[in-house]
Design an enzyme around this catalytic site. Structure first.
Site, PDB file in Angstrom:
ATOM      1  N   SER A  53       0.804  -1.222   0.000  1.00 22.77           N
ATOM      2  CA  SER A  53       0.000   0.000   0.000  1.00 22.77           C
ATOM      3  C   SER A  53       0.836   1.271   0.000  1.00 22.77           C
ATOM      4  CB  SER A  53      -0.910   0.012   1.232  1.00 22.77           C
ATOM      5  OG  SER A  53      -1.531   1.267   1.344  1.00 22.77           O
ATOM      6  N   ARG A  54       0.341   2.281  -0.726  1.00 22.90           N
ATOM      7  CA  ARG A  54       0.966   3.617  -0.738  1.00 22.90           C
ATOM      8  C   ARG A  54       0.406   4.478   0.377  1.00 22.90           C
ATOM      9  NH1 ARG A  54       2.620   0.169  -4.453  1.00 22.90           N
ATOM     10  NH2 ARG A  54       3.971   1.069  -6.031  1.00 22.90           N
ATOM     11  N   SER A  55      -0.597   4.004   1.107  1.00 22.94           N
ATOM     12  CA  SER A  55      -1.252   4.856   2.102  1.00 22.94           C
ATOM     13  C   SER A  55      -0.314   5.353   3.212  1.00 22.94           C
ATOM     14  CB  SER A  55      -2.452   4.130   2.718  1.00 22.94           C
ATOM     15  OG  SER A  55      -3.496   4.089   1.776  1.00 22.94           O
ATOM     16  N   THR A  72      -8.726  -2.233   3.754  1.00 20.46           N
ATOM     17  CA  THR A  72      -8.592  -2.668   2.366  1.00 20.46           C
ATOM     18  C   THR A  72      -8.863  -4.162   2.297  1.00 20.46           C
ATOM     19  OG1 THR A  72      -7.224  -2.535   0.384  1.00 20.46           O
ATOM     20  CG2 THR A  72      -6.058  -2.999   2.431  1.00 20.46           C
ATOM     21  N   LYS A 106     -13.178  -4.901   3.875  1.00 18.00           N
ATOM     22  CA  LYS A 106     -14.131  -3.790   3.739  1.00 18.00           C
ATOM     23  C   LYS A 106     -15.574  -4.168   4.082  1.00 18.00           C
ATOM     24  CE  LYS A 106     -11.619  -0.823   0.620  1.00 18.00           C
ATOM     25  NZ  LYS A 106     -11.801   0.254  -0.325  1.00 18.00           N
ATOM     26  N   ASP A 131     -14.554   6.107  -0.192  1.00 14.09           N
ATOM     27  CA  ASP A 131     -14.150   5.778  -1.570  1.00 14.09           C
ATOM     28  C   ASP A 131     -14.986   6.544  -2.594  1.00 14.09           C
ATOM     29  OD1 ASP A 131     -12.223   4.036  -0.679  1.00 14.09           O
ATOM     30  OD2 ASP A 131     -13.455   2.243  -0.934  1.00 14.09           O
ATOM     31  N   GLY A 178     -18.042  -5.717  -8.726  1.00 14.78           N
ATOM     32  CA  GLY A 178     -17.480  -6.123  -7.432  1.00 14.78           C
ATOM     33  C   GLY A 178     -17.529  -4.968  -6.442  1.00 14.78           C
ATOM     34  N   GLY A 220      -6.812   5.887 -11.231  1.00 18.90           N
ATOM     35  CA  GLY A 220      -7.368   5.742  -9.886  1.00 18.90           C
ATOM     36  C   GLY A 220      -6.574   6.424  -8.788  1.00 18.90           C
TER      37      GLY A 220
END
Ligand code: ATR
Length: 280
Positions: free
Chosen positions: A20-22, A67, A71, A108, A136, A246
């Site tokens: 993750s880049r979070s 994530t 979720k 989101d 999805g 995104g």
């Protein structure tokens, strides 16, 4: 580091989570705001999600993001689910309230719309038919946010038709489930196309979508951001269509989380975008 009384804590629960880049994004904001705090990747197995969420208040966390695969499951372990998370059936963000209770929300949708508006400020959801590919978890947030912004005609295509039909039945108008075979022809009067599937992501084959009938004025969006330009977006750009990846969704969904956790509204700056893009 100016916060007087406690070290600020938040994180991302996922399995896996190390890609993750979070953390980079949130820790940039801690530094930018001169705050003592950190955002950590939390590798939580599915069976550990309930205890992990319950540990947030005693550990002093202000909340966390969620994530894959947490979720949907997280909704069962919190004290309150807000309207957006309930409608989508998934939470992207948990907030620890002052009394130690847990609130599940979903940012989101906000992130998706803000990402579109950042790239195309004049965009309107009611400008014409919108083709959405996929049914999805990503699709649920996208379809909800487009309907919420006033879209009048959302054509939903999914390889497995029954999942698209289920979304149509659940969300109602303006969503129409259409058979997978018709996706190429359905582009002929589309104002926007959104890919919500994993197709085009690094390691996955490209999305099988023939853009030849798409009007040049249409906006093409992908919720994938690794790679920065999916084959779908590259094909659209070559035809002259405007494209949005995104990354904006990822960056912008984090802003309301900070507001809820720390009472701060951080900015998505070109510097932050460059920092994250350099890792992709
Ligand atoms: P997420 O929560 O990330 O959206 P998901 O619920 O597994 O993940 O949904 C993945 C989406 O990608 C689905 O719409 C899936 O289609 P199916 O419902 O038919 O599985 C779509 N998808 C995955 N692989 C695909 C492929 N090879 N071709 C077309 N669509 C695909």
């Amino acid at each position: 580091m100016s916060h007087p009384d406690r070290f600020l804590l938040a994180g991302l629960m996922g399995w896996p989570v190390m890609h993750s880049r979070s953390p980079l994004l949130h820790n940039h904001w801690f530094a930018r705001h001169g705050l003592a705090g950190t955002y950590v990747p939390l590798a939580i197995r599915p069976e550990g999600l309930g205890p992990a969420l319950r540990s947030l208040p005693p550990l002093g966390f202000s909340g966390c993001n969620l994530t894959i695969p947490h979720k949907e499951a997280a909704l069962a372990f919190v004290d309150e689910v807000d309207n957006v998370a309930r409608r989508i059936g998934a939470s992207s963000c948990i907030v620890v309230r002052d009394d130690g209770s847990l609130l599940a929300t979903n940012n989101d949708c906000y992130g998706f719309i803000e990402g579109i508006l950042e790239a195309a400020p004049a965009w309107r959801a009611d400008a014409g038919p919108i083709v959405v590919i996929g049914a999805g978890g990503g699709s649920r947030a996208v379809v909800y946010s487009l309907a919420d912004r006033g879209a009048r005609d959302i054509r939903l295509f999914n390889r497995t038709f029954d999942r698209a039909k289920a979304l149509e039945q659940e969300f109602g108008a303006p969503i129409t489930a259409v058979s997978w075979e018709q996706r190429h022809d359905a582009l002929s009067d589309a104002a926007m196309v959104v890919n919500t599937t994993s197709q085009g992501m690094v390691g996955e084959p490209p999305l099988d979508l023939d853009l030849s009938k798409l009007p040049p004025s249409a906006l093409v969006a992908d919720i994938v951001y690794i790679p920065r330009e999916t084959p779908l977006l590259a094909g659209a750009r070559r035809r002259g269509n405007r494209t949005v990846n995104g990354l904006g969704m990822l960056l912008h969904q984090a802003r309301p989380a900070w507001k809820a956790w720390f009472g701060i509204e951080p900015q998505v700056t070109p510097e932050l975008r460059t920092l994250i893009e350099a890792t992709i």
